[in-house]
Motif scaffolding. Structure first.
Motif, PDB file in Angstrom:
ATOM      1  N   ALA A 224      -4.734  -1.010   6.176  1.00  0.00           N
ATOM      2  CA  ALA A 224      -5.072   0.510   6.021  1.00  0.00           C
ATOM      3  C   ALA A 224      -4.769   1.254   7.091  1.00  0.00           C
ATOM      4  O   ALA A 224      -4.547   2.488   7.028  1.00  0.00           O
ATOM      5  N   MET A 225      -4.810   0.762   8.377  1.00  0.00           N
ATOM      6  CA  MET A 225      -4.443   1.390   9.618  1.00  0.00           C
ATOM      7  C   MET A 225      -3.008   1.680   9.713  1.00  0.00           C
ATOM      8  O   MET A 225      -2.638   2.833  10.091  1.00  0.00           O
ATOM      9  N   ILE A 226      -2.228   0.811   9.413  1.00  0.00           N
ATOM     10  CA  ILE A 226      -0.843   0.546   9.702  1.00  0.00           C
ATOM     11  C   ILE A 226       0.003   1.224   8.983  1.00  0.00           C
ATOM     12  O   ILE A 226       1.236   1.645   8.889  1.00  0.00           O
ATOM     13  N   ALA A 227      -0.181   0.982   7.594  1.00  0.00           N
ATOM     14  CA  ALA A 227       0.658   0.997   6.557  1.00  0.00           C
ATOM     15  C   ALA A 227       1.549   2.373   6.677  1.00  0.00           C
ATOM     16  O   ALA A 227       2.674   2.418   6.331  1.00  0.00           O
ATOM     17  N   LYS A 228       1.090   3.506   6.850  1.00  0.00           N
ATOM     18  CA  LYS A 228       1.615   4.841   6.808  1.00  0.00           C
ATOM     19  C   LYS A 228       2.174   5.281   8.170  1.00  0.00           C
ATOM     20  O   LYS A 228       2.781   6.258   8.364  1.00  0.00           O
ATOM     21  N   GLN A 229       2.011   4.336   9.068  1.00  0.00           N
ATOM     22  CA  GLN A 229       2.354   4.744  10.604  1.00  0.00           C
ATOM     23  C   GLN A 229       3.786   4.512  10.605  1.00  0.00           C
ATOM     24  O   GLN A 229       4.338   3.771   9.958  1.00  0.00           O
ATOM     25  N   SER A 230       4.457   4.991  11.609  1.00  0.00           N
ATOM     26  CA  SER A 230       5.912   4.770  11.898  1.00  0.00           C
ATOM     27  C   SER A 230       5.977   3.592  13.318  1.00  0.00           C
ATOM     28  O   SER A 230       7.030   3.341  13.705  1.00  0.00           O
ATOM     29  N   LEU A 231       4.608   3.169  13.657  1.00  0.00           N
ATOM     30  CA  LEU A 231       4.635   2.150  14.604  1.00  0.00           C
ATOM     31  C   LEU A 231       4.582   0.748  14.130  1.00  0.00           C
ATOM     32  O   LEU A 231       4.230   0.465  12.973  1.00  0.00           O
ATOM     33  N   SER A 232       5.012  -0.372  14.777  1.00  0.00           N
ATOM     34  CA  SER A 232       5.089  -1.713  14.632  1.00  0.00           C
ATOM     35  C   SER A 232       3.527  -2.013  14.806  1.00  0.00           C
ATOM     36  O   SER A 232       2.810  -1.327  15.732  1.00  0.00           O
ATOM     37  N   LEU A 233       3.161  -3.169  14.072  1.00  0.00           N
ATOM     38  CA  LEU A 233       1.689  -3.466  14.223  1.00  0.00           C
ATOM     39  C   LEU A 233       1.346  -4.156  15.648  1.00  0.00           C
ATOM     40  O   LEU A 233       0.399  -3.458  16.104  1.00  0.00           O
TER      41      LEU A 233
ATOM     42  N   LEU B 280       0.912  -1.447  -0.033  1.00  0.00           N
ATOM     43  CA  LEU B 280      -0.007   0.214  -0.190  1.00  0.00           C
ATOM     44  C   LEU B 280       0.813   1.200  -0.046  1.00  0.00           C
ATOM     45  O   LEU B 280       0.691   2.195  -0.717  1.00  0.00           O
ATOM     46  N   LYS B 281       2.001   1.228   1.066  1.00  0.00           N
ATOM     47  CA  LYS B 281       2.739   2.484   1.006  1.00  0.00           C
ATOM     48  C   LYS B 281       3.619   2.633  -0.181  1.00  0.00           C
ATOM     49  O   LYS B 281       3.651   3.803  -0.577  1.00  0.00           O
ATOM     50  N   SER B 282       4.243   1.815  -0.740  1.00  0.00           N
ATOM     51  CA  SER B 282       5.233   1.779  -1.734  1.00  0.00           C
ATOM     52  C   SER B 282       4.162   2.277  -3.110  1.00  0.00           C
ATOM     53  O   SER B 282       4.942   2.660  -4.071  1.00  0.00           O
ATOM     54  N   GLY B 283       3.260   1.735  -3.142  1.00  0.00           N
ATOM     55  CA  GLY B 283       2.234   2.115  -4.429  1.00  0.00           C
ATOM     56  C   GLY B 283       1.577   3.233  -4.489  1.00  0.00           C
ATOM     57  O   GLY B 283       0.885   3.526  -5.304  1.00  0.00           O
TER      58      GLY B 283
ATOM     59  N   ILE C 153      -1.834   5.712  17.487  1.00  0.00           N
ATOM     60  CA  ILE C 153      -2.261   5.751  16.158  1.00  0.00           C
ATOM     61  C   ILE C 153      -2.505   7.251  15.703  1.00  0.00           C
ATOM     62  O   ILE C 153      -3.286   7.886  16.210  1.00  0.00           O
ATOM     63  N   ASP C 154      -1.663   7.695  14.598  1.00  0.00           N
ATOM     64  CA  ASP C 154      -2.249   9.171  14.024  1.00  0.00           C
ATOM     65  C   ASP C 154      -3.424   8.790  12.816  1.00  0.00           C
ATOM     66  O   ASP C 154      -3.224   8.389  11.864  1.00  0.00           O
ATOM     67  N   GLU C 155      -4.426   8.813  13.328  1.00  0.00           N
ATOM     68  CA  GLU C 155      -5.653   8.710  12.378  1.00  0.00           C
ATOM     69  C   GLU C 155      -5.577   9.751  11.175  1.00  0.00           C
ATOM     70  O   GLU C 155      -6.241   8.989  10.126  1.00  0.00           O
ATOM     71  N   ARG C 156      -4.719  10.392  11.172  1.00  0.00           N
ATOM     72  CA  ARG C 156      -4.702  11.515   9.736  1.00  0.00           C
ATOM     73  C   ARG C 156      -3.980  10.636   8.883  1.00  0.00           C
ATOM     74  O   ARG C 156      -4.105  10.822   7.635  1.00  0.00           O
ATOM     75  N   LEU C 157      -3.245   9.587   9.146  1.00  0.00           N
ATOM     76  CA  LEU C 157      -2.505   8.692   8.302  1.00  0.00           C
ATOM     77  C   LEU C 157      -3.325   7.404   7.733  1.00  0.00           C
ATOM     78  O   LEU C 157      -2.767   6.453   7.160  1.00  0.00           O
ATOM     79  N   MET C 158      -4.318   7.240   8.522  1.00  0.00           N
ATOM     80  CA  MET C 158      -4.982   6.032   8.218  1.00  0.00           C
ATOM     81  C   MET C 158      -5.630   6.287   6.826  1.00  0.00           C
ATOM     82  O   MET C 158      -6.050   7.338   6.266  1.00  0.00           O
ATOM     83  N   VAL C 159      -5.830   4.950   6.003  1.00  0.00           N
ATOM     84  CA  VAL C 159      -6.338   5.090   4.607  1.00  0.00           C
ATOM     85  C   VAL C 159      -8.051   4.610   4.803  1.00  0.00           C
ATOM     86  O   VAL C 159      -8.159   3.686   5.546  1.00  0.00           O
ATOM     87  N   PRO C 160      -8.882   5.349   4.039  1.00  0.00           N
ATOM     88  CA  PRO C 160     -10.219   4.887   4.311  1.00  0.00           C
ATOM     89  C   PRO C 160     -10.402   3.453   3.329  1.00  0.00           C
ATOM     90  O   PRO C 160      -9.747   3.255   2.688  1.00  0.00           O
ATOM     91  N   VAL C 161     -11.598   2.788   4.045  1.00  0.00           N
ATOM     92  CA  VAL C 161     -11.775   1.405   3.626  1.00  0.00           C
ATOM     93  C   VAL C 161     -13.337   1.529   3.122  1.00  0.00           C
ATOM     94  O   VAL C 161     -14.262   1.884   3.819  1.00  0.00           O
ATOM     95  N   VAL C 162     -13.632   0.752   1.998  1.00  0.00           N
ATOM     96  CA  VAL C 162     -14.868   0.091   1.659  1.00  0.00           C
ATOM     97  C   VAL C 162     -14.890  -1.135   1.809  1.00  0.00           C
ATOM     98  O   VAL C 162     -14.079  -1.932   1.355  1.00  0.00           O
ATOM     99  N   ALA C 163     -15.808  -1.600   2.710  1.00  0.00           N
ATOM    100  CA  ALA C 163     -16.062  -3.058   2.793  1.00  0.00           C
ATOM    101  C   ALA C 163     -16.840  -3.847   2.046  1.00  0.00           C
ATOM    102  O   ALA C 163     -18.191  -3.280   2.019  1.00  0.00           O
TER     103      ALA C 163
END
Length: 324
Positions: free
Chosen positions: A109-118, A85-88, A131-141
């Protein structure tokens, strides 16, 4: 009865045969331009996945696939998806499939752009505030099974295989709740009876344990009761005839209701099933189904004081267990 509707509880939900066609526009409404569609290897070559991707491209979106997800998703699966996700440069996720795909997609979607470990975001104390929620990616399920209800959940269950022992950990953040959910019963028509039964009993276990839980949450309690009723009436029909569109629709709704209600609490079925699933990599719904009668019997003295509703489901459980 017309089984098409738009709901705004607990998130934006569209239900009805053929509503997958709205996928592209739903993504655009969330300002997605480049979408990572996350699914599992068992679905990736099926026409429904191509159909979903086509709806995205028709809406002018760029869409790519990620499908490296196990039946019980692992930390490695999530980390691999996060790298993709991040590299793409993706700015949106479509979580497409059963509970495993949805859980993995939400975590990615939550962790990809964070600097934290899962694992630093495990649902312990106030870890979620890291978690910095501004870096979270929106999800359609878009669920393709009616069981986990992960499409309306604020958490993911991920197996930690990093240590000597396999352990399922809950990853949580309030904003993990998908922004939009599409419940299209057409996507569940191909499920064979054993998987229909196992996932359906997972949905039942959520509502049932939520109703049995001692915590005070009248709204969740009411949802649980209706979830139990829907499973009782429609799961036998869905198992007997997988093309029954009404039964498939109602089971998708019952699944979402079960996951909405269990914020009231779960119990021994899930406590044991998660442990066994981590150790033996078995289907979560099947484990809940096997454990259900034993847990009910063990807790009967307490739960029958609440209502006879649980005791009346024995006529449902026995024949469906025989189909597994």
């Amino acid at each position: 009865m017309d089984l098409h509707a738009n709901w705004n509880f607990p998130t934006n939900i569209t239900v009805g045969e053929g509503c997958l066609s709205q996928l592209g526009e739903c993504c655009k409404a969330l300002k997605m331009t480049k979408v990572l569609l996350i699914t599992d290897p068992g679905l990736v070559d099926l026409p429904m996945v191509k159909e979903a991707m086509d709806y995205c491209t028709q809406a002018g979106l760029t869409v790519e696939l990620f499908s490296d997800i196990q039946g019980n998703p692992t930390g490695d699966n999530v980390r691999s998806g996060a790298i993709s996700l991040k590299s793409g440069g993706f700015n949106g996720v479509v979580a497409f499939g059963g509970g495993s795909s949805l859980d993995a997609a939400k975590a990615i979607a939550m962790i990809a752009k964070q600097s934290l470990s899962l694992w630093s975001t495990e649902d312990i104390g106030d870890n979620w505030t890291r978690i910095d929620e501004r870096l979270m990616v929106p999800v359609v399920a878009v669920p393709t099974t009616a069981g986990t209800g992960s499409e309306v959940g604020r958490a993911s269950v991920i197996t930690d295989t990093d240590g000597a022992h396999h352990v399922k950990r809950i990853i949580f953040h309030p904003k993990m709740l998908p922004a939009t959910v599409l419940l299209d019963p057409k996507l569940t028509l191909g499920l064979p009876p054993p998987i229909t039964a196992a996932t359906g009993l997972d949905a039942l276990s959520h509502s049932l344990e939520a109703y049995c839980a001692p915590s005070y949450h009248p709204m969740a309690e009411g949802i649980a009761i209706e979830g139990i009723r829907l499973v009782k009436h429609f799961l036998p029909r869905a198992v007997a005839n997988g093309e029954d569109i009404e039964a498939r629709t109602q089971m998708l709704v019952a699944s979402s209701m079960g996951a909405t209600s269990f914020q009231r609490g779960l119990g021994a079925m899930h406590a044991i099933a998660h442990t066994l699933g981590a150790l033996y990599d078995k289907h979560h719904g099947l484990l809940n189904a096997i454990l259900m009668p034993y847990v009910l019997k063990r807790n009967r003295a307490t739960i029958e004081k609440r209502s006879s509703v649980y005791l009346n489901i024995s006529s449902l459980i026995t024949p469906i267990l025989m189909a597994l």
